[in-house]
Design a protein around this motif. Structure first.
Motif: not given
Length: 178
Positions: A26-30, A38-42
């Protein structure tokens, strides 16, 4: 993991580790969202949800076996990274640690003739193969591309898609049974 702990003690510890891993993703996604990736976040939001689910499957197993379980604090979660590549490399290292932990759990169950525990861990071993392979792919793509737009495009084109429903997955605590 200390060798003198029982399978159920190790599994209780793994619940905490799994929830920590979920928060790490979750921290990495943020971080990726803040970098407009957005793709890496997703990808990392989805892995956060998956890791939370893994921990909840372990909770349900312990509940089903009438083993006391309590949910406590998490281990430290890293939220800052030098680069997207550094974030993915860090997450890959976490997956490798998780693989060693899951392998130790399977071995502990086998060593104590806990056949139910050993069978339960087989699904997680397969998941770890997939998780390490997926993170290795992301790291390889990041290493091959100079442009993060190309990385994002690869993920959109190759890694996005319908989420597979795994009917062999153990039930999660809190999930409906019907």
């Amino acid at each position: 993991m200390p060798e003198n702990l029982s399978f159920t003690e190790l599994l209780r510890d793994q619940v905490r580790a799994g929830l920590t891993t979920a928060h790490q993703y979750l921290a990495a996604a943020v971080y990726f969202d803040a970098q407009d990736l957005p793709e890496l976040a997703g990808q990392t939001y989805a892995r956060s949800t998956a890791n939370h689910g893994h921990a909840m499957r372990m909770v349900q197993y312990l509940l089903d076996r009438d083993v006391p379980i309590s949910i406590g604090g998490l281990d430290e979660v890293r939220s800052e990274f030098d680069s997207p590549r550094a974030a993915i490399a860090f997450l890959l290292d976490r997956e490798r640690v998780t693989t060693a932990q899951i392998s130790a759990l399977a071995a502990a169950a086998r060593d104590t003739n806990d056949f139910l525990g050993e069978q339960f861990m087989q699904w997680f071993l397969g998941e770890q193969v997939d998780d390490v392979a997926g993170m290795t792919t992301l790291l390889t793509v990041l290493d091959r591309q100079d442009n993060l737009f190309d990385v994002e495009e690869f993920i959109r084109r190759e890694l996005r898609g319908a989420v597979r429903v795994d009917t062999t997955a153990p039930r999660m605590a809190g999930a409906s049974t019907g």
